[in-house]
Design a protein around this motif. Structure first.
Motif, PDB file in Angstrom:
ATOM      1  N   ASP A  90       0.868  -1.173   0.000  1.00  0.00           N
ATOM      2  CA  ASP A  90       0.000   0.000   0.000  1.00  0.00           C
ATOM      3  C   ASP A  90       0.900   1.217   0.000  1.00  0.00           C
ATOM      4  O   ASP A  90       1.549   1.520   1.003  1.00  0.00           O
ATOM      5  N   ILE A  91       0.968   1.907  -1.130  1.00  0.00           N
ATOM      6  CA  ILE A  91       1.867   3.043  -1.262  1.00  0.00           C
ATOM      7  C   ILE A  91       1.461   4.183  -0.335  1.00  0.00           C
ATOM      8  O   ILE A  91       2.252   5.111  -0.096  1.00  0.00           O
ATOM      9  N   CYS A  92       0.248   4.135   0.226  1.00  0.00           N
ATOM     10  CA  CYS A  92      -0.204   5.145   1.190  1.00  0.00           C
ATOM     11  C   CYS A  92       0.088   4.735   2.636  1.00  0.00           C
ATOM     12  O   CYS A  92      -0.311   5.438   3.566  1.00  0.00           O
ATOM     13  N   GLY A  93       0.754   3.608   2.810  1.00  0.00           N
ATOM     14  CA  GLY A  93       1.007   3.092   4.147  1.00  0.00           C
ATOM     15  C   GLY A  93       2.005   3.931   4.918  1.00  0.00           C
ATOM     16  O   GLY A  93       2.628   4.867   4.381  1.00  0.00           O
ATOM     17  N   PRO A  94       2.205   3.602   6.200  1.00  0.00           N
ATOM     18  CA  PRO A  94       3.196   4.309   7.011  1.00  0.00           C
ATOM     19  C   PRO A  94       4.582   4.211   6.374  1.00  0.00           C
ATOM     20  O   PRO A  94       4.948   3.165   5.838  1.00  0.00           O
ATOM     21  N   PRO A  95       5.366   5.280   6.412  1.00  0.00           N
ATOM     22  CA  PRO A  95       6.683   5.268   5.765  1.00  0.00           C
ATOM     23  C   PRO A  95       7.564   4.093   6.182  1.00  0.00           C
ATOM     24  O   PRO A  95       8.243   3.503   5.336  1.00  0.00           O
ATOM     25  N   LYS A  96       7.546   3.752   7.453  1.00  0.00           N
ATOM     26  CA  LYS A  96       8.382   2.650   7.920  1.00  0.00           C
ATOM     27  C   LYS A  96       7.964   1.339   7.269  1.00  0.00           C
ATOM     28  O   LYS A  96       8.813   0.544   6.829  1.00  0.00           O
ATOM     29  N   ALA A  97       6.649   1.101   7.187  1.00  0.00           N
ATOM     30  CA  ALA A  97       6.156  -0.137   6.571  1.00  0.00           C
ATOM     31  C   ALA A  97       6.498  -0.188   5.085  1.00  0.00           C
ATOM     32  O   ALA A  97       6.845  -1.243   4.546  1.00  0.00           O
ATOM     33  N   VAL A  98       6.415   0.955   4.407  1.00  0.00           N
ATOM     34  CA  VAL A  98       6.756   1.001   2.986  1.00  0.00           C
ATOM     35  C   VAL A  98       8.242   0.717   2.792  1.00  0.00           C
ATOM     36  O   VAL A  98       8.631  -0.056   1.903  1.00  0.00           O
ATOM     37  N   ARG A  99       9.089   1.304   3.622  1.00  0.00           N
ATOM     38  CA  ARG A  99      10.530   1.060   3.513  1.00  0.00           C
ATOM     39  C   ARG A  99      10.848  -0.412   3.738  1.00  0.00           C
ATOM     40  O   ARG A  99      11.672  -1.005   3.026  1.00  0.00           O
ATOM     41  N   GLN A 100      10.202  -1.019   4.727  1.00  0.00           N
ATOM     42  CA  GLN A 100      10.447  -2.433   4.995  1.00  0.00           C
ATOM     43  C   GLN A 100      10.007  -3.313   3.827  1.00  0.00           C
ATOM     44  O   GLN A 100      10.684  -4.284   3.484  1.00  0.00           O
ATOM     45  N   ALA A 101       8.884  -2.975   3.211  1.00  0.00           N
ATOM     46  CA  ALA A 101       8.380  -3.772   2.085  1.00  0.00           C
ATOM     47  C   ALA A 101       9.285  -3.661   0.861  1.00  0.00           C
ATOM     48  O   ALA A 101       9.443  -4.626   0.110  1.00  0.00           O
ATOM     49  N   LEU A 102       9.892  -2.493   0.675  1.00  0.00           N
ATOM     50  CA  LEU A 102      10.729  -2.277  -0.499  1.00  0.00           C
ATOM     51  C   LEU A 102      12.145  -2.792  -0.310  1.00  0.00           C
ATOM     52  O   LEU A 102      12.878  -2.978  -1.277  1.00  0.00           O
ATOM     53  N   GLY A 103      12.553  -3.009   0.922  1.00  0.00           N
ATOM     54  CA  GLY A 103      13.888  -3.522   1.172  1.00  0.00           C
ATOM     55  C   GLY A 103      14.934  -2.421   1.149  1.00  0.00           C
ATOM     56  O   GLY A 103      14.627  -1.224   1.089  1.00  0.00           O
ATOM     57  N   GLN A 104      16.188  -2.852   1.180  1.00  0.00           N
ATOM     58  CA  GLN A 104      17.293  -1.919   1.250  1.00  0.00           C
ATOM     59  C   GLN A 104      17.542  -1.266  -0.110  1.00  0.00           C
ATOM     60  O   GLN A 104      17.360  -1.871  -1.163  1.00  0.00           O
ATOM     61  N   GLY A 105      17.970  -0.036  -0.079  1.00  0.00           N
ATOM     62  CA  GLY A 105      18.362   0.655  -1.299  1.00  0.00           C
ATOM     63  C   GLY A 105      17.287   1.576  -1.825  1.00  0.00           C
ATOM     64  O   GLY A 105      16.095   1.244  -1.817  1.00  0.00           O
ATOM     65  N   SER A 106      17.706   2.743  -2.290  1.00  0.00           N
ATOM     66  CA  SER A 106      16.797   3.703  -2.895  1.00  0.00           C
ATOM     67  C   SER A 106      16.703   3.442  -4.390  1.00  0.00           C
ATOM     68  O   SER A 106      17.462   2.655  -4.954  1.00  0.00           O
TER      69      SER A 106
END
Length: 255
Positions: A92-108
């Motif tokens: 959910d791209i509208c989710g909490p920033p921390k949850a989004v970062r965890q789902a996407l993994g390491q790296g920008s």
């Protein structure tokens, strides 16, 4: 370039100018920018709303576009609210920033593409924030949303955006390109308004845009169009808007 009646759409210095282009051309220019920025490094690309649908007849296959341009060295992740074809991770791209970062993994990411998604999100400002967070400094975002389009619940339909609205959502980004495009299969035309070769977001440009993309019919023409429809249409207006998308290319400022 000429208008529908054949009149030239030229402009003197300081005047607004209508510039014709195509979505294909704009994407090629954008990928050129990405390639120039990453150099020999493998690019990381994120597509928000990647699930394919039988209704997406005119949607671009971004995974294939990136593979064609960068080969197998590109790292591509497709995320969507639901599982399905072309989805690597549910998110959910509208989710909490921390949850989004965890789902996407390491790296920008060097490039984030989000086409025809924000109108379906409950909180597009949160989606914009998370897209910005996912980008590395100097990374690019390509956003496309409808300004006018029929209601389409997938799973619901909440918003319509102007180019200036997208600019506000992605406040802090350097806006590199903005243009209007349509939704007809096989018709790839786009237009932008410029003044002295630069994008123009002032009120005067908005007035020109209003005249370009709106059609007002007389009563008889309106009745004739409604009579040709396969199912009943109720005549509540003589003003028609075509399917019209607004497109924005932004860059997260380098640190």
């Amino acid at each position: 370039m000429t208008a529908a009646g054949g009149a030239p759409l030229s402009a003197r210095k300081g005047e607004l100018r209508i510039v014709g282009t195509s979505v294909t051309r704009e994407i090629e220019l954008l990928l050129d920018r990405v390639a120039e920025t990453v150099g020999r490094r493998a690019p990381r690309v994120l597509q928000v709303g990647s699930r394919t649908s039988v209704l997406d007849r005119n949607e671009r296959n971004w995974r294939a576009l990136i593979a064609k341009r960068f080969g197998n060295r590109a790292h591509f992740i497709g995320v969507d609210l639901a599982e399905g074809s072309n989805v690597d991770r549910r998110l959910d791209i509208c989710g909490p920033p921390k949850a989004v970062r965890q789902a996407l993994g390491q790296g920008s990411f060097d490039f984030v593409v989000c086409c025809h998604v924000l109108e379906h999100t409950v909180s597009p400002w949160k989606a914009a924030r998370n897209i910005g967070n996912a980008l590395r400094p100097g990374g690019f975002a390509y956003i496309a949303t409808p300004w006018s389009q029929a209601f389409h619940a997938a799973p619901d339909d909440y918003w319509r955006f102007s180019i200036r609205g997208l600019k506000l959502l992605f406040d802090g980004f350097d806006i590199l390109s903005s243009f209007y495009s349509g939704g007809d299969v096989g018709l790839d035309v786009a237009y932008r308004l410029e003044r002295n070769g630069q994008l123009d977001f002032e009120a005067a440009a908005g007035a020109v845009e209003q005249g370009l993309f709106q059609l007002v019919l007389d009563h008889e023409d309106n009745r004739a169009i409604l009579a040709r429809q396969a199912t009943e249409r109720l005549p509540v207006s003589r003003t028609y808007l075509p399917t019209l998308f607004v497109n924005l290319v932004g860059r997260k400022p380098p640190t």
